[in-house]
Design an enzyme around this catalytic site. Structure first.
Site, short mmCIF file in Angstrom:
data_model
loop_
_atom_site.label_atom_id
_atom_site.label_comp_id
_atom_site.label_asym_id
_atom_site.label_seq_id
_atom_site.Cartn_x
_atom_site.Cartn_y
_atom_site.Cartn_z
CB ALA A 170 -0.94 -0.03 1.21
CG HIS A 171 -1.24 4.94 0.73
ND1 HIS A 171 -2.36 5.70 0.57
CD2 HIS A 171 -1.38 4.35 1.94
CE1 HIS A 171 -3.13 5.59 1.62
NE2 HIS A 171 -2.56 4.78 2.47
CG ASN A 172 2.85 7.37 2.03
OD1 ASN A 172 1.71 7.54 1.62
ND2 ASN A 172 3.81 8.28 1.89
#
Length: 340
Positions: free
Chosen positions: A241-243
């Site tokens: 997922a993001h980051n």
């Protein structure tokens, strides 16, 4: 491609026991070997096949002593498994080197640049302001959005989607169907119970020598970068997922899911179907077993976790020895209650 046994022995720093002028052009399993093929024997349970294989040659370790006559030629190396692995690597490099030039139809925007000795397969697409290094192989139907950077000798297989602003290092390999840089899963709840999408304006950065499996997805950051560090190996069908940050030389197996903003250390092993919640940190050299759920940070390097809620391995095994007998313990407890 055809090579003499003498050439292969020189490549593997081994020696030929038999006719070094014979030629091979194919890699075969020892139990399925035919003339013109080369096989290997590294596991003793496969030894019976060496006496019946039709392979032209078999790679064996220096210490191998046949229990009866062998019909095939032998290439003796220090370690048969490592020797055959080296042969596979060489074969793969020869195969990859054959992909050079541009197949039509394909598209690369005039503002983008590609280095020497590269390959662009049919129906591939390269957007604006991309910078692609030397020896890069972009296979058919791959998509590169705007402002993508790809380092030297990276391979992008068929059907890969690399979204805008992604940065990929040198000597990486991205397998069929992977999606790199798609929007992260970010939605803000509204007073009426609906959700509003939060713009994802960051990117994905992949460092050198990273391998990404087929149909894996790596989301772009909300802000900043989702980071896959040098040497990481990610299997097929993994969700990152993001980051998220994945540390150097960390290995993630199929169907694992890493939630947003989690930081994974270096040299970790995350087995298949493991799930990690967001905003936690995983210490270096952590091993997470298959189907294990991790709901909090792991602070001690070298920890091994197993079980649905991610217990420390020794504690899990102790607990398992109890709860696997719960049915019997319940019966005994009820019998004691009747006697009381």
């Amino acid at each position: 491609m055809e090579f003499t046994l003498g050439q292969l022995a020189a490549l593997l720093q081994g020696s030929v026991e038999g006719d070094e002028t014979q030629k091979v052009s194919r890699l075969d399993k020892i139990q399925e070997g035919k003339a013109g093929g080369i096989s290997f024997l590294a596991n003793e349970k496969y030894e019976p096949f060496i006496y019946q294989t039709e392979s032209t040659a078999v790679i064996v370790s220096e210490g191998f002593k046949p229990s009866k006559p062998v019909k095939t030629n032998l290439i003796r190396v220090k370690d048969a498994y490592l020797g055959f692995t080296a042969l596979l690597e060489a074969y793969s490099q020869f195969a990859k080197a054959s992909y050079v030039g541009v197949e039509e139809p394909s598209f690369m925007h005039e503002s983008s640049k590609m280095g020497e000795n590269g390959y662009r397969g049919a129906f591939s697409y390269i957007g604006k302001n991309c910078r692609i290094g030397n020896g890069v192989k972009i296979h058919p139907q791959a998509y590169l959005g705007d402002n993508v950077t790809v380092g030297d000798h990276t391979i992008i297989h068929a059907g890969v989607k690399i979204c805008s602003d992604t940065k990929i290092g040198n000597n990486c390999e991205i397998h069929e169907g992977a999606v790199i840089g798609s929007d992260g899963f970010g939605f803000a709840p509204q007073p009426d119970g609906s959700y509003k999408a939060i713009p994802q304006i960051g990117n994905v950065v992949i460092e050198d020598f990273v391998s990404i499996g087929a149909n894996t997805t790596i989301d772009c950051a909300t802000m900043g970068s989702t980071l896959i560090k040098k040497g990481a190996k990610i299997d097929n069908q993994v969700q990152i997922a993001h980051n998220v940050t994945v540390g150097e030389n960390t290995v993630i197996a199929s169907q694992a899911g890493i939630s947003g903003s989690t930081e994974i250390g270096k040299n970790c092993v995350i087995a298949g179907k493991a799930g990690l919640v967001g905003h936690i940190k995983i210490a270096d050299n952590t091993t997470i077993g298959a189907n294990t759920g991790i709901s909090k940070s792991i602070k001690t390097p070298g920890t091994t976790l197993f079980g649905y809620m991610g217990m420390e391995l020794k504690n899990f095994l102790k607990s398992y020895s109890i709860f696997k007998n719960l049915e019997d313990l319940e019966k005994r407890l009820k019998e004691l209650e009747k006697k009381a």
